[in-house]
Design a protein around this motif. Structure first.
Motif, PDB file in Angstrom:
ATOM      1  N   UNK A  41     -28.713  -7.350  -8.189  1.00 25.36           N
ATOM      2  CA  UNK A  41     -27.873  -8.280  -7.473  1.00 25.36           C
ATOM      3  C   UNK A  41     -26.427  -8.905  -8.337  1.00 25.36           C
ATOM      4  N   UNK A  42     -26.808  -8.841  -9.592  1.00 30.18           N
ATOM      5  CA  UNK A  42     -25.510  -9.400 -10.511  1.00 30.18           C
ATOM      6  C   UNK A  42     -24.667  -8.408 -10.711  1.00 30.18           C
ATOM      7  N   UNK A  43     -25.027  -7.072 -11.031  1.00 28.01           N
ATOM      8  CA  UNK A  43     -24.224  -5.844 -11.143  1.00 28.01           C
ATOM      9  C   UNK A  43     -23.214  -6.002  -9.975  1.00 28.01           C
ATOM     10  N   UNK A  44     -23.668  -6.029  -8.655  1.00 29.19           N
ATOM     11  CA  UNK A  44     -23.271  -6.040  -7.503  1.00 29.19           C
ATOM     12  C   UNK A  44     -22.115  -7.042  -7.444  1.00 29.19           C
ATOM     13  N   UNK A  45     -22.457  -8.138  -7.783  1.00 31.50           N
ATOM     14  CA  UNK A  45     -21.921  -9.329  -7.433  1.00 31.50           C
ATOM     15  C   UNK A  45     -20.699  -9.189  -8.301  1.00 31.50           C
ATOM     16  N   UNK A  46     -20.798  -8.819  -9.620  1.00 34.15           N
ATOM     17  CA  UNK A  46     -19.550  -8.982 -10.435  1.00 34.15           C
ATOM     18  C   UNK A  46     -18.602  -7.722 -10.271  1.00 34.15           C
ATOM     19  N   UNK A  47     -19.287  -6.664  -9.840  1.00 37.06           N
ATOM     20  CA  UNK A  47     -18.448  -5.560  -9.548  1.00 37.06           C
ATOM     21  C   UNK A  47     -17.348  -6.007  -8.271  1.00 37.06           C
ATOM     22  N   UNK A  48     -18.190  -6.171  -7.242  1.00 30.53           N
ATOM     23  CA  UNK A  48     -17.174  -6.864  -6.201  1.00 30.53           C
ATOM     24  C   UNK A  48     -16.186  -7.731  -6.543  1.00 30.53           C
ATOM     25  N   UNK A  49     -16.501  -8.696  -7.312  1.00 27.34           N
ATOM     26  CA  UNK A  49     -15.552  -9.759  -7.630  1.00 27.34           C
ATOM     27  C   UNK A  49     -14.448  -8.646  -8.390  1.00 27.34           C
ATOM     28  N   UNK A  50     -14.693  -7.859  -9.568  1.00 24.31           N
ATOM     29  CA  UNK A  50     -13.785  -7.301 -10.292  1.00 24.31           C
ATOM     30  C   UNK A  50     -12.954  -6.454  -9.366  1.00 24.31           C
TER      31      UNK A  50
END
Length: 219
Positions: A41-50
């Motif tokens: 979930x955190x990989x996805x979260x930070x990737x989408x923000x980036x």
């Protein structure tokens, strides 16, 4: 610069996920394996923000941003079961009692349902630009911190138990850092600070998981 930071965070979580896979191979099926879903979930979260600024405003970014909130609601509460799994794995006598097992599962389920009904269902998103970062955030309100507070308290309690019984301090340190950082954000308005602190917390959770695996293998 901000986009690079979030790409770095996503890559860091990917490395932590690999670390977790190695721990799974040693521990096999165990409640602590749930930490992998939190990391996903955190990989996805930070990737989408980036990627937000590159994708641009529109339905596509709004839709994939909605998944960020959904994964947060589904996966973050499982840290309660992770913490309980640590207690089981280190063979704490009270953790073997049915009452605590049922309480851990009911608490996790209750927090998931609470998040879904208060933060995900009927969620309305709006574009938000800050420091060159484009995200879709909740319109009208920022959601309740109750779930995060409860999870943090649980981690802190387990961290205290491990520190007292095994002189293993990293979980307690990670929780204290997270709490301190959360208080600092009241005065320091930098949105990426909590993302960095989350990374540090996950590192301490993996260190705790590794401690528990080594404990099991030594028995």
């Amino acid at each position: 610069m901000e986009s690079f930071l979030y790409f770095f965070l996503a890559f860091s979580y990917l490395c932590l996920f690999v670390w977790g896979i190695f721990l799974v191979k040693k521990a096999r099926l165990h409640l602590t394996n749930l930490l992998l879903f939190v990391i996903i979930g955190l990989i996805y979260d930070n990737l989408i923000i980036a990627l937000g600024r590159f994708i641009g405003e529109g339905k596509m970014l709004e839709s994939i941003s909605y998944v960020r909130f959904l994964l947060h609601a589904l996966f973050t509460p499982t840290l309660v079961l992770f913490a309980f799994g640590i207690c089981l794995g280190t063979e704490l006598p009270w953790a073997k009692k049915t009452f605590w097992k049922v309480l851990a599962f009911l608490m996790t389920l209750g927090l998931i349902l609470y998040e879904l009904f208060t933060s995900v269902i009927n969620l309305e998103l709006e574009p938000h630009w800050k420091n060159g970062i484009l995200t879709y955030t909740s319109a009208g309100h920022s959601g309740s911190p109750i779930m995060v507070i409860i999870v943090t308290i649980v981690l802190g309690i387990v961290g205290f138990i491990l520190a007292k019984r095994f002189h293993f301090y990293w979980l307690l340190v990670g929780t204290i850092v997270m709490i301190t950082g959360g208080l600092l954000t009241i005065w320091v308005k930098h949105e990426s600070m909590m993302n960095i602190l989350e990374l540090l917390l996950i590192v301490t959770l993996l260190m705790t998981w590794q401690f528990q695996v080594r404990y099991l293998l030594s028995q």
